[in-house]
Design an enzyme around this catalytic site. Structure first.
Site, PDB file in Angstrom:
ATOM      1  N   SER A 127       0.834  -1.207   0.000  1.00 47.14           N
ATOM      2  CA  SER A 127       0.000   0.000   0.000  1.00 47.14           C
ATOM      3  C   SER A 127       0.865   1.250   0.000  1.00 47.14           C
ATOM      4  O   SER A 127       1.985   1.257   0.538  1.00 47.14           O
ATOM      5  CB  SER A 127      -0.898   0.005   1.240  1.00 47.14           C
ATOM      6  OG  SER A 127      -1.508   1.262   1.432  1.00 47.14           O
ATOM      7  N   TYR A 152      -2.340  -0.313   9.997  1.00 47.15           N
ATOM      8  CA  TYR A 152      -2.530  -0.848   8.646  1.00 47.15           C
ATOM      9  C   TYR A 152      -1.244  -0.694   7.837  1.00 47.15           C
ATOM     10  O   TYR A 152      -0.760  -1.648   7.213  1.00 47.15           O
ATOM     11  CB  TYR A 152      -3.683  -0.124   7.948  1.00 47.15           C
ATOM     12  CG  TYR A 152      -3.806  -0.459   6.486  1.00 47.15           C
ATOM     13  CD1 TYR A 152      -4.208  -1.728   6.076  1.00 47.15           C
ATOM     14  CD2 TYR A 152      -3.511   0.480   5.506  1.00 47.15           C
ATOM     15  CE1 TYR A 152      -4.303  -2.048   4.724  1.00 47.15           C
ATOM     16  CE2 TYR A 152      -3.614   0.181   4.163  1.00 47.15           C
ATOM     17  CZ  TYR A 152      -4.006  -1.095   3.777  1.00 47.15           C
ATOM     18  OH  TYR A 152      -4.093  -1.400   2.436  1.00 47.15           O
TER      19      TYR A 152
END
Length: 334
Positions: A127, A152
């Site tokens: 990501s 995350y």
């Protein structure tokens, strides 16, 4: 190829599975169908995939080690694409355990499966969040990313480190893909483009953080899938120019590689909002709010390595991509 796609009921996983099936590949899809967002949307994506005889869906949680071991024991996969993860930056602040279970334990289980069954290429979703406190733009895979600001992001950075370890210890070819703000038809309801569209249509205010002073490298789903497909076919090799004296984070002396997949063209958040307004034909009511924990003011992908290695650069304009999404939304929720 015989391909395992994890997160096959998800936004990117279902789109990749559909593309692979249309190209004639066999796809085994797994997903735990959790209720992080509307399960019916996930089931409707699967309904489309189940029309293809080459698709085999198995409801499975990545964190279930026994099921993952059996999955790999019962199948012979040429390539594994790991797109299953607990997503969402803000949700990771509220429910960190979900990220540990899926993004760390689950990822480790998939790596073990690939190792023992000698998978030819393991491709996984990282990501743009891994860039964290980095401010040098555009974000490059050659920059160090050691300061994440959400669990995350930390879990995605951990995935890259875990993959490198397996490339080093077991010569498992691994490629990590840092996705930049993916949007488009069949998207995730927790993402801004989806929430903004729903709110504008329902005559409700939209929440615009950091008072609108945000930029995002929005990347259309079809561009993401094209990039993944091309990367799948390019199995990484040891980089002969890699040096342990001055190590590049994007490659290694083992079969390991990282790429950004982004539009390489950051868009002001309010321009994004205006594109949605234009596609719907209706003005938004805006509630301006401060920056949220875990967010960054801007993202901007350097895709030079992607262009150089696989000859591809995402190019879908925000106006075109948003119009496609709004057309899908109006049809799906008609």
């Amino acid at each position: 190829m015989n391909v395992l796609v994890t997160g096959a009921a998800g936004f990117i996983g279902s789109a990749l599975s559909l593309r692979l099936l249309k190209e004639g590949h066999a796809v085994c899809g797994i997903d735990n169908l959790n209720d992080y967002y509307d399960v019916n949307l996930k089931k409707d994506r699967l309904t489309i995939l189940n029309k293809f005889p080459g698709f085999d869906f198995q409801p499975t949680d990545l964190a279930d080690r026994n099921k993952i071991e059996k999955l790999f024991a019962d199948n012979s996969f040429d390539c594994v694409v790991n797109l299953a993860a607990q997503a969402g930056v803000r949700y990771s602040i509220e429910n960190p355990a979900a990220y540990v279970d899926s993004n760390l334990v689950g990822f480790g289980n998939i790596l073990e499966g690939c190792r023992h069954s000698k998978v030819k290429h393991f491709v996984y979703a990282s990501s743009s969040s891994v860039y964290g406190l980095n401010t040098l733009m555009p974000y490059s895979v050659h920059h160090n990313v050691d300061h994440p600001i959400s669990l995350y992001a930390a879990s995605k950075k951990a995935n890259e480190l875990m993959a490198h370890t397996y490339s080093y210890l077991y010569q498992l070819p691994t490629t990590g893909l840092r996705f930049f703000t993916v949007y488009g038809p069949w998207g995730r309801p927790d993402m801004a483009f989806f929430m903004f569209t729903k709110a504008i249509i329902d005559n409700k205010p939209i929440k615009v953080f950091n008072n609108g002073n945000m930029q995002r490298d929005f990347t259309y789903i079809d561009d993401i899938i094209e990039g993944v497909i091309r990367v799948m076919k390019k199995i990484p090799e040891a980089d002969p120019e890699w040096s342990s004296d001055s190590p590049s984070p994007s490659s290694s002396c083992v079969p390991y590689k990282l790429y950004n997949i982004g539009n390489n063209q950051p868009v002001e958040l309010m321009e994004f909002v205006h594109a949605i307004e234009d596609a719907i034909g209706k003005k938004a009511v805006i509630d301006y709010l401060p920056m949220q924990p875990g967010d960054v003011p801007a993202t901007y992908a350097d895709v030079d390595d992607l262009i150089g290695d696989i000859g591809f650069k995402p190019s879908t304009s925000i106006q075109s991509g948003i119009r496609n999404f709004v057309d899908w939304y109006l049809g799906y929720y008609a």
